[in-house]
Design an enzyme around this catalytic site. Structure first.
Site, mmCIF file in Angstrom:
data_model
loop_
_atom_site.group_PDB
_atom_site.id
_atom_site.type_symbol
_atom_site.label_atom_id
_atom_site.label_comp_id
_atom_site.label_asym_id
_atom_site.label_seq_id
_atom_site.Cartn_x
_atom_site.Cartn_y
_atom_site.Cartn_z
ATOM 1 N N VAL A 256 -2.233 1.729 -9.698
ATOM 2 C CA VAL A 256 -1.133 2.501 -10.282
ATOM 3 C C VAL A 256 -1.151 2.524 -11.817
ATOM 4 O O VAL A 256 -0.345 3.200 -12.436
ATOM 5 C CB VAL A 256 0.266 2.048 -9.784
ATOM 6 C CG1 VAL A 256 0.465 2.355 -8.317
ATOM 7 C CG2 VAL A 256 0.521 0.575 -10.082
ATOM 8 N N TYR B 145 -5.609 3.585 0.441
ATOM 9 C CA TYR B 145 -4.472 3.328 1.335
ATOM 10 C C TYR B 145 -4.410 4.333 2.480
ATOM 11 O O TYR B 145 -5.403 4.583 3.136
ATOM 12 C CB TYR B 145 -3.138 3.326 0.550
ATOM 13 C CG TYR B 145 -3.221 2.625 -0.756
ATOM 14 C CD1 TYR B 145 -3.532 1.273 -0.825
ATOM 15 C CD2 TYR B 145 -3.013 3.306 -1.952
ATOM 16 C CE1 TYR B 145 -3.617 0.625 -2.028
ATOM 17 C CE2 TYR B 145 -3.093 2.654 -3.177
ATOM 18 C CZ TYR B 145 -3.400 1.324 -3.193
ATOM 19 O OH TYR B 145 -3.493 0.690 -4.394
ATOM 20 N N SER C 270 -4.093 -2.360 -8.652
ATOM 21 C CA SER C 270 -4.637 -2.638 -7.315
ATOM 22 C C SER C 270 -6.163 -2.723 -7.257
ATOM 23 O O SER C 270 -6.706 -3.189 -6.258
ATOM 24 C CB SER C 270 -4.187 -1.557 -6.343
ATOM 25 O OG SER C 270 -2.933 -1.895 -5.826
ATOM 26 N N TYR D 285 -0.879 -12.963 -7.928
ATOM 27 C CA TYR D 285 -1.048 -11.536 -7.650
ATOM 28 C C TYR D 285 -0.606 -10.682 -8.853
ATOM 29 O O TYR D 285 -1.314 -9.761 -9.266
ATOM 30 C CB TYR D 285 -0.263 -11.165 -6.381
ATOM 31 C CG TYR D 285 -0.243 -9.691 -6.114
ATOM 32 C CD1 TYR D 285 -1.392 -9.019 -5.684
ATOM 33 C CD2 TYR D 285 0.912 -8.938 -6.317
ATOM 34 C CE1 TYR D 285 -1.377 -7.645 -5.466
ATOM 35 C CE2 TYR D 285 0.929 -7.576 -6.089
ATOM 36 C CZ TYR D 285 -0.210 -6.930 -5.668
ATOM 37 O OH TYR D 285 -0.198 -5.571 -5.469
ATOM 38 N N LYS E 79 -7.684 -5.927 -6.404
ATOM 39 C CA LYS E 79 -7.756 -6.411 -5.017
ATOM 40 C C LYS E 79 -9.210 -6.548 -4.562
ATOM 41 O O LYS E 79 -9.537 -7.378 -3.715
ATOM 42 C CB LYS E 79 -6.998 -5.456 -4.089
ATOM 43 C CG LYS E 79 -5.482 -5.469 -4.337
ATOM 44 C CD LYS E 79 -4.787 -4.319 -3.636
ATOM 45 C CE LYS E 79 -3.273 -4.351 -3.863
ATOM 46 N NZ LYS E 79 -2.590 -3.135 -3.394
#
Ligand code: GLN
Length: 300
Positions: free
Chosen positions: A254, A236, A61, A184, A64
């Site tokens: 992760v 998050y 992530s 992605y 991102k």
């Protein structure tokens, strides 16, 4: 600094024992849970490292942030017509709100739905451009994505597939869902080291100074958006707790990485694969708390 790094690693390594390596992406379950490393680069370019900071792992992530950087460079702040920049109390892989009639876009680019909608806005060969941008910033020409992790995600990522199809069904992405997902999954499978993350972090912390071209956005607006969105959503659903306890714009993945950018001061890259219940590196979170206390890093 060397001593501080040694101590914070020693204090927090036990936390890794309480975490669990991500296994929902089968290829990730093979990583060595004992790896632990940290790299810090300060604003003058001094580098401090301890532990396994040259071991490669998948960025997950944390990609991102890079996807958002490129989307902003391609489209300016128009990006936020298709993805929000607000906080959320939902986990990274949430999807149910996407089907509520009054929801017009994913809440922010740091959750999976928002990242898919952000990467969809990158022009041209998306993965090639993401790789080039990371290579430019890290000056590491060997950066590439892991075919094994990519295929593992592609064959098992049912929740992400559901997200991409729902995004398309609701008119939130223009791209074909399978194509959007492919980009992605590839960006999540890019392999980096803790030192690569520290280089990206100091670049952002330094106001994104140094690129040849910023496209449609100026670099101050670029770095402010990245830092603000990392603060609001980089961790998050516990970004608020993290802001109070650590107070540094950060992004976790992760794969066990945490990238933290202390504005104007330093970039931090941490790697320890076992995750806590929110999907953050368990030891990494502890190390960030200790470091913030000792070096007075909180921006608040
Ligand atoms: N590739 C992972 C996924 O989409 C990334 C999630 C993460 O790092 N939090 O599930």
């Amino acid at each position: 600094m060397e001593k501080v790094l040694e101590e914070v690693l020693e204090e927090n390594q036990v936390l890794a024992k309480h975490g669990k390596v991500a296994s929902y992406i089968p290829a990730l379950s093979k990583v060595n849970p004992n790896h632990l490393g940290i790299c810090i680069i300060d604003a003058n370019g001094n580098t401090y490292k301890k532990g396994d900071c040259e071991v490669k792992f998948t960025i997950q992530s944390i990609s991102k942030v890079i996807g958002l950087m490129l989307a902003l460079m391609d489209n300016g702040e128009k990006v936020f017509e298709k993805v929000g920049r607000e906080g959320t109390e939902d986990p990274f892989n949430t999807l149910y709100k996407l089907d509520l009639p009054y929801i017009k876009k994913p809440v922010n680019p740091m959750i999976n739905a928002g990242a898919i909608a952000t990467t969809a806005q990158i022009k041209g060969d998306k993965i090639k451009r993401i790789l080039e941008l990371i290579r430019d910033i890290t000056e590491n020409l060997n950066i590439d994505y892991s075919r094994e992790v990519y295929l593992s995600e592609k064959t098992t990522g049912e929740k992400n597939k559901a997200i991409a199809h729902l995004l398309r069904a609701r008119g939130m992405i223009d791209e074909e869902p399978d194509e959007a997902l492919d980009h992605y999954f590839k960006q999540c499978s890019i392999e980096v080291t803790a030192c690569d993350l520290a280089k990206i972090a100091i670049f952002i912390a330094n106001g994104c100074k140094g690129l040849k071209s910023y496209g449609e956005i100026n670099r101050k607006t670029l770095s402010r958006n990245l830092l603000a969105i990392m603060t609001m959503g980089g961790m998050y659903n516990i970004s608020g707790q993290y802001a109070a306890e650590v107070g540094v714009p950060s992004k976790s993945g992760v794969g066990g990485g945490i990238m933290a950018a202390v504005p104007g001061r330093m970039g931090i890259g941490i790697f320890s694969p076992p995750l806590d219940e929110n999907g953050h590196s368990a030891a990494g979170y502890g190390i960030m708390k200790s470091l913030s206390r000792r070096l007075d890093l909180s921006i608040f």
